[in-house]
Design an enzyme around this catalytic site. Structure first.
Site, PDB file in Angstrom:
ATOM      1  N   GLU A 267       0.799  -1.210   0.000  1.00 45.47           N
ATOM      2  CA  GLU A 267       0.000   0.000   0.000  1.00 45.47           C
ATOM      3  C   GLU A 267       0.844   1.278   0.000  1.00 45.47           C
ATOM      4  O   GLU A 267       0.533   2.235  -0.696  1.00 45.47           O
ATOM      5  CB  GLU A 267      -0.933   0.005   1.218  1.00 45.47           C
ATOM      6  N   ASP A 268       1.916   1.270   0.749  1.00 54.44           N
ATOM      7  CA  ASP A 268       2.634   2.531   0.998  1.00 54.44           C
ATOM      8  C   ASP A 268       4.018   2.661   0.367  1.00 54.44           C
ATOM      9  O   ASP A 268       4.688   3.668   0.567  1.00 54.44           O
ATOM     10  CB  ASP A 268       2.795   2.758   2.515  1.00 54.44           C
TER      11      ASP A 268
END
Ligand code: MN
Length: 489
Positions: A76-77
């Protein structure tokens, strides 16, 4: 940067060489992926994933789950892709990381979202408990570092933690995690109340410890005389959020709560639990109606222990809890305890081992599509047995046997609701009360003053509770009818 040895050192079960290699690899991979990223506190982002992995280790999770804890924010990051995780760590760990990423967008935005989030969690839980456990370990670190967030975000995140994450931990029997989540969230969710409780509890804890110290000394002596081996007699202090909740039920009168500090006795086996209870009652007067046998009748989340409340010689009232070592671990770690205590249970030929057979399957997780499906099916049937989870519109969770209908749900909430049921809404739409309920549904019972049970309900009621109430109503009414016609003739 934190050292991976920290993880190795806190694990109760030693890791194998292969486990260690995996953990070092995921540690280094995550460190590289999050390089240069910072949290709101100014700390390197990697600290957060490290603490998440550490929480998972404390919970006794297996190496794959801890590795997924290291990786949980990479897809996600960071620039890391699903393919990268799959190539480096394989399908199982990718499955876990993706599961956490999917759960990641839950937000507490007032009432409806909160119910929706709970539902999403329960459905995820049916798929794989490890995904939910990673999410909880992640949340615990986030809530412990909440003071670095913007003030307007703090309350929402704190409420979300209490309403969603702590409830879920409770449902999984993870008592320790539940308490930690609640107490970390409490000052941000209800600041004024927290300050009050803190002051109240401070004095009381000392008072109770004083009161229990004589009991502690005498009890040790008695157990020695009776040659009952115990591994621990200790004070357990009720956590603040739980005291606050209980106070509401007791008109905010702290003197009505007798388990702020309890004496806890941990013995070897179940026989000794009952023997100790007998010895305690022979020495001190138990308060009537306060003896609870959660060994014979465990709480729905699996909690087992004997509780009794006694009048001590110095005239104060205090609770004593008696349990075995195994129950003690289960009360703290819930479902996760079965990872750590698996070998133990096997040695004793404990029947729980078969009940949690799916946990062994977790460790032998195979990657083929077919195996995966079989594994998931096993997870569903073994963990949930034949239970389904139904939510009230307020987000309370009621678990019922599979095949239950609205009638069962209504009586499970309250007999009055069952008695006055006139209809049902499933996920906000009117439905038939005969329909079989589905796991994760939100059910709202419509009541009407002049509504009443009918004999027909017995055809689709599943629980004994509902059947008993319906029969009692019918009998009572036919008697009334006879009585009336008798009077008229
Ligand atoms: Mn995270």
């Amino acid at each position: 940067m934190p050292n991976i040895d920290e993880i190795f050192n806190i694990s109760e079960q030693p890791f194998t060489k292969k486990d260690k290699e995996l953990l070092i690899k995921s540690y280094e991979f995550a460190q590289k992926a999050h390089d240069g990223q910072k949290r709101d506190s100014g700390e390197p982002y990697f600290i957060h994933v490290f603490e998440t992995a550490k929480n998972l280790t404390k919970l006794g999770m297996d190496a794959n789950t801890i590795a997924a804890g290291f990786l949980h924010d990479t897809i996600e990051d960071t620039a890391v892709t699903e393919e990268d995780v799959k190539r480096e760590f394989g399908d199982e760990i990718l499955f876990l990381v993706k599961g956490v990423t999917k759960l990641g967008t839950l937000k507490y935005r007032g009432h409806e979202r909160h119910v929706e989030s709970l539902r999403k969690f329960f459905l995820a839980m049916a798929q794989d408990l490890r995904v939910v456990t990673i999410k909880l370990a992640d949340r615990l670190h986030n809530i412990q570092t909440l003071s670095h967030k913007a003030p307007e975000k703090q309350k929402r995140i704190a409420l979300e933690t209490i309403e969603i994450h702590a409830r879920l931990a409770d449902r999984l029997g993870m008592g320790k995690l539940k308490s930690e989540l609640e107490d970390a969230a409490f000052p941000f969710a209800y600041p004024k109340e927290y300050t009050e409780i803190e002051a109240l509890v401070k004095d009381k804890v000392e008072e109770y410890k004083q009161c229990l110290s004589d009991v502690h000394v005498s009890l040790e002596k008695i157990l020695k005389e009776e040659r009952i081996a115990y591994s621990e007699i200790s004070y357990r202090i009720k956590h603040k959020y739980s005291i606050w909740k209980k106070l509401h039920r007791y008109d905010m009168d702290i003197d009505k709560i007798h388990d702020i500090v309890a004496l806890r006795v941990v013995v070897k086996n179940v026989d000794n639990c009952y023997r100790v209870l007998g010895l305690i009652h022979a020495e001190w007067k138990p308060l009537p109606g306060r003896i609870k046998d959660y060994i014979a009748l465990p709480k729905p989340n699996g909690y087992r222990s004997l509780h009794t409340t006694i009048l001590t010689n110095s005239g104060c009232i205090a609770e004593i809890q008696i349990r075995t070592t195994e129950m003690h671990a289960e009360a703290a770690y819930g479902i996760a305890a079965h990872f750590a205590y698996k070998e133990n249970a096997e040695q004793k030929g404990h029947d729980d081992a078969s009940k949690f057979k799916w946990l062994e399957d977790l460790q032998n997780f195979n990657t083929t599509q077919k195996e995966q499906k079989k594994f998931l099916d096993n997870l569903k049937t073994d963990f949930f047995g034949d239970r389904i989870f139904i939510l009230t519109p307020k987000g309370d969770v009621v678990d019922l046997p599979e095949g239950s209908t609205a009638v069962d749900f209504a009586y499970a909430i309250h007999s009055d609701i069952g008695e006055k049921m006139a209809g049902v809404k499933v996920d906000g739409r009117m439905a038939s009360i005969e329909d079989v309920l589905k796991n994760g549904s939100v059910i709202e019972i419509i009541t009407r003053k002049d509504a009443h049970p009918s004999a027909k309900w017995l055809e689709f009621a599943k629980t004994n509770l509902a059947k008993r109430h319906i029969r009692a109503y019918i009998e009572q009414n036919s008697l009334m009818a006879k009585f009336k016609s008798f009077g008229q003739s």
